[in-house]
Scaffold this motif. Structure first.
Motif, PDB file in Angstrom:
ATOM      1  N   ILE A   1      16.223  -0.331   0.091  1.00 16.71           N
ATOM      2  CA  ILE A   1      17.041   0.876   0.271  1.00 16.71           C
ATOM      3  C   ILE A   1      16.856   1.810  -0.920  1.00 16.71           C
ATOM      4  N   ALA A   2      16.864   1.264  -2.123  1.00 18.10           N
ATOM      5  CA  ALA A   2      16.689   2.083  -3.322  1.00 18.10           C
ATOM      6  C   ALA A   2      15.327   2.776  -3.321  1.00 18.10           C
ATOM      7  N   LEU A   3      14.289   2.051  -2.945  1.00 14.69           N
ATOM      8  CA  LEU A   3      12.955   2.648  -2.887  1.00 14.69           C
ATOM      9  C   LEU A   3      12.892   3.748  -1.832  1.00 14.69           C
ATOM     10  N   ALA A   4      13.400   3.464  -0.653  1.00 12.68           N
ATOM     11  CA  ALA A   4      13.384   4.459   0.423  1.00 12.68           C
ATOM     12  C   ALA A   4      14.176   5.701   0.025  1.00 12.68           C
ATOM     13  N   ASP A   5      15.332   5.487  -0.580  1.00  9.10           N
ATOM     14  CA  ASP A   5      16.148   6.631  -1.022  1.00  9.10           C
ATOM     15  C   ASP A   5      15.425   7.430  -2.099  1.00  9.10           C
ATOM     16  N   PHE A   6      14.845   6.747  -3.069  1.00 15.30           N
ATOM     17  CA  PHE A   6      14.163   7.439  -4.159  1.00 15.30           C
ATOM     18  C   PHE A   6      13.005   8.286  -3.638  1.00 15.30           C
ATOM     19  N   PHE A   7      12.197   7.712  -2.752  1.00 12.66           N
ATOM     20  CA  PHE A   7      11.034   8.427  -2.239  1.00 12.66           C
ATOM     21  C   PHE A   7      11.355   9.305  -1.032  1.00 12.66           C
ATOM     22  N   GLU A   8      12.612   9.257  -0.579  1.00 11.35           N
ATOM     23  CA  GLU A   8      13.074  10.055   0.550  1.00 11.35           C
ATOM     24  C   GLU A   8      12.236   9.804   1.807  1.00 11.35           C
TER      25      GLU A   8
ATOM     26  N   GLU B   1      11.891   1.459 -14.312  1.00 16.68           N
ATOM     27  CA  GLU B   1      13.013   1.932 -15.127  1.00 16.68           C
ATOM     28  C   GLU B   1      14.022   2.709 -14.270  1.00 16.68           C
ATOM     29  N   ILE B   2      13.536   3.560 -13.397  1.00 14.98           N
ATOM     30  CA  ILE B   2      14.414   4.341 -12.526  1.00 14.98           C
ATOM     31  C   ILE B   2      15.215   3.429 -11.603  1.00 14.98           C
ATOM     32  N   LEU B   3      14.546   2.384 -11.090  1.00 19.04           N
ATOM     33  CA  LEU B   3      15.200   1.478 -10.144  1.00 19.04           C
ATOM     34  C   LEU B   3      15.972   0.354 -10.808  1.00 19.04           C
ATOM     35  N   GLY B   4      15.837   0.227 -12.121  1.00 22.76           N
ATOM     36  CA  GLY B   4      16.553  -0.823 -12.840  1.00 22.76           C
ATOM     37  C   GLY B   4      15.919  -2.201 -12.695  1.00 22.76           C
TER      38      GLY B   4
ATOM     39  N   ASP C   1       0.824  -1.212   0.000  1.00 23.73           N
ATOM     40  CA  ASP C   1       0.000   0.000   0.000  1.00 23.73           C
ATOM     41  C   ASP C   1       0.854   1.256   0.000  1.00 23.73           C
ATOM     42  N   ARG C   2       1.905   1.232   0.813  1.00 20.18           N
ATOM     43  CA  ARG C   2       2.782   2.406   0.895  1.00 20.18           C
ATOM     44  C   ARG C   2       3.499   2.647  -0.431  1.00 20.18           C
ATOM     45  N   LEU C   3       3.976   1.581  -1.038  1.00 18.05           N
ATOM     46  CA  LEU C   3       4.677   1.723  -2.315  1.00 18.05           C
ATOM     47  C   LEU C   3       3.762   2.320  -3.372  1.00 18.05           C
ATOM     48  N   ARG C   4       2.572   1.797  -3.471  1.00 18.39           N
ATOM     49  CA  ARG C   4       1.615   2.318  -4.460  1.00 18.39           C
ATOM     50  C   ARG C   4       1.291   3.779  -4.170  1.00 18.39           C
ATOM     51  N   GLN C   5       1.045   4.104  -2.912  1.00 15.80           N
ATOM     52  CA  GLN C   5       0.731   5.475  -2.520  1.00 15.80           C
ATOM     53  C   GLN C   5       1.869   6.429  -2.902  1.00 15.80           C
ATOM     54  N   LEU C   6       3.084   6.060  -2.568  1.00 12.39           N
ATOM     55  CA  LEU C   6       4.238   6.908  -2.877  1.00 12.39           C
ATOM     56  C   LEU C   6       4.416   7.065  -4.386  1.00 12.39           C
ATOM     57  N   ARG C   7       4.248   5.986  -5.114  1.00 14.11           N
ATOM     58  CA  ARG C   7       4.382   6.043  -6.577  1.00 14.11           C
ATOM     59  C   ARG C   7       3.337   6.972  -7.178  1.00 14.11           C
ATOM     60  N   LEU C   8       2.097   6.844  -6.723  1.00 15.11           N
ATOM     61  CA  LEU C   8       1.026   7.679  -7.263  1.00 15.11           C
ATOM     62  C   LEU C   8       1.193   9.143  -6.875  1.00 15.11           C
ATOM     63  N   GLU C   9       1.735   9.401  -5.689  1.00 16.05           N
ATOM     64  CA  GLU C   9       2.008  10.785  -5.283  1.00 16.05           C
ATOM     65  C   GLU C   9       2.993  11.452  -6.242  1.00 16.05           C
ATOM     66  N   GLN C  10       3.887  10.654  -6.810  1.00 10.01           N
ATOM     67  CA  GLN C  10       4.864  11.162  -7.779  1.00 10.01           C
ATOM     68  C   GLN C  10       4.307  11.136  -9.206  1.00 10.01           C
ATOM     69  N   ASP C  11       3.044  10.695  -9.339  1.00  2.00           N
ATOM     70  CA  ASP C  11       2.376  10.600 -10.640  1.00  2.00           C
ATOM     71  C   ASP C  11       3.184   9.738 -11.614  1.00  2.00           C
ATOM     72  N   MET C  12       3.634   8.587 -11.110  1.00  2.00           N
ATOM     73  CA  MET C  12       4.470   7.680 -11.891  1.00  2.00           C
ATOM     74  C   MET C  12       3.725   6.390 -12.198  1.00  2.00           C
ATOM     75  N   THR C  13       4.048   5.805 -13.328  1.00  2.00           N
ATOM     76  CA  THR C  13       3.545   4.478 -13.645  1.00  2.00           C
ATOM     77  C   THR C  13       4.483   3.441 -13.030  1.00  2.00           C
TER      78      THR C  13
END
Length: 73
Positions: free
Chosen positions: A49-56, A24-27, A6-18
């Motif tokens: 770690i990559a997700l946490a860093d990306f979403f700060e 692609e950003i995370l490889g 749920d958190r991942l989806r919420q954060l992704r949508l807040e950034q208006d990302m597919t």
């Protein structure tokens, strides 16, 4: 308390990302993001770690252990 998916989806949508854009950003493939959001799989520690860093946000926030987004430094 919200789950990782749920958190991942919420954060992704807040950034208006597919899912594809985030992958692609995370490889990783779009399908990986899809499976994370559907609770079919989870990223390894490097992926978390990559997700946490990306979403700060903290990893604790990302996995639902706290509602505080701030990273403790």
């Amino acid at each position: 308390m919200e789950k990782f998916a749920d958190r991942l989806r919420q954060l992704r949508l807040e950034q208006d990302m597919t899912q594809g854009q985030l992958g692609e950003i995370l490889g990783v493939k779009k399908y990986s993001i899809y499976t994370y959001e559907k609770e079919r799989s989870s990223p390894d520690i490097d992926g978390l770690i990559a997700l946490a860093d990306f979403f700060e946000v903290s990893i604790d926030y990302l996995v639902g252990r706290t509602d505080k987004r701030e990273i403790n430094r």
